[in-house]
Design an enzyme around this catalytic site. Sequence first.
Site, PDB file in Angstrom:
ATOM      1  N   LYS A  93      27.974  44.957  35.381  1.00 31.77           N
ATOM      2  CA  LYS A  93      28.661  46.698  34.821  1.00 31.77           C
ATOM      3  C   LYS A  93      28.493  46.666  33.185  1.00 31.77           C
ATOM      4  O   LYS A  93      28.880  47.974  33.191  1.00 31.77           O
ATOM      5  CB  LYS A  93      30.196  45.550  34.667  1.00 31.77           C
TER       6      LYS A  93
ATOM      7  N   GLN B 229      36.954  38.582  35.256  1.00 31.90           N
ATOM      8  CA  GLN B 229      35.834  38.441  36.242  1.00 31.90           C
ATOM      9  C   GLN B 229      36.925  37.019  37.271  1.00 31.90           C
ATOM     10  O   GLN B 229      36.908  36.549  36.737  1.00 31.90           O
ATOM     11  CB  GLN B 229      34.649  38.481  35.913  1.00 31.90           C
TER      12      GLN B 229
ATOM     13  N   ASP C  99      41.292  47.093  37.953  1.00 36.36           N
ATOM     14  CA  ASP C  99      41.292  46.630  39.005  1.00 36.36           C
ATOM     15  C   ASP C  99      42.728  47.728  39.857  1.00 36.36           C
ATOM     16  O   ASP C  99      42.377  47.295  41.116  1.00 36.36           O
ATOM     17  CB  ASP C  99      40.994  45.199  39.191  1.00 36.36           C
TER      18      ASP C  99
END
Length: 296
Positions: A64, A108, A131
Amino acid sequence: MTSASTEITTSGPARLLPGAPVAEAVLAETSAAAARLASRGIIPSLATILVGDDDASARYVGIKQRQATALGFASPHEHLPATATQDDLHRAIARFNADPAVHGLLVQYPVPAHLDYDAALQTIDPDKDVDGMHPLNMGRLAVGVPGPLPCTPAGIEALLAYYDIPVAGREVVILGRGATLGRPLAMLLSQKRPTANAAVTVVHTGVPDWPRYTRRADILVAAAGVPGIVRPEHVKPGSVVIGAGVRYDGRRLLPDVDEACAEVAGAITPRVGGVGPTTVAMLFRNAVRAAERANQ
């Protein structure tokens, strides 16, 4: 689990629907949006928090961060030790929440077993939740208010649109009712948009005759997380099959959709490289849109 065998007419091999070209198109749009922001002196930012030293999690964060650099994003990062407390994690989140230069934030997953990930998620500023899983963002999705969208459902909608698969007015069946995929995808694909507006049925393995529903689907999304649960006799000939549910045996990926379904379906995502790439792309789309909203 009960499955009934039916006589089927094979139409395969199916057209493959890889996620990589979809992700590339989304990331190209995201890069252009980031450049427009940069021309105004605004650098979009996706912050990450990693707790502990899990190798796979560290690799995912690294991917990422490299993608962020390629897109012109800042990527601030905080790495907490495996011994970090819930309060330590919440304080790290609070620091990023308070930083106006941070537009997106990702903790994470998974976190060490002694930590409560869901509790941490609820402390994230909903506008920075890339998210799209904060309860407020799920509520925004339910009522159609703009906000970060859950990444895998949004990626599936983008994949269907990219390959010009008609969704409006068609019957979509989602096998799986999970909070991260099945339920939000049902809300997303039933909304009134050209790339949605479907008749959506959510079914799950607690329904003894679930194949009765999947066999009538124009578009079937497997999201149960049960390896090989969807077999050719569960698929309507010529339909579109999206494999979104997986489990892992070590590093080996075990998808919900049996590979033999490609001999029945008209179009199908590949065993590897289907919705995964689009999910990652949606993280960055959510982040750049958050930066745009914060700087209107």
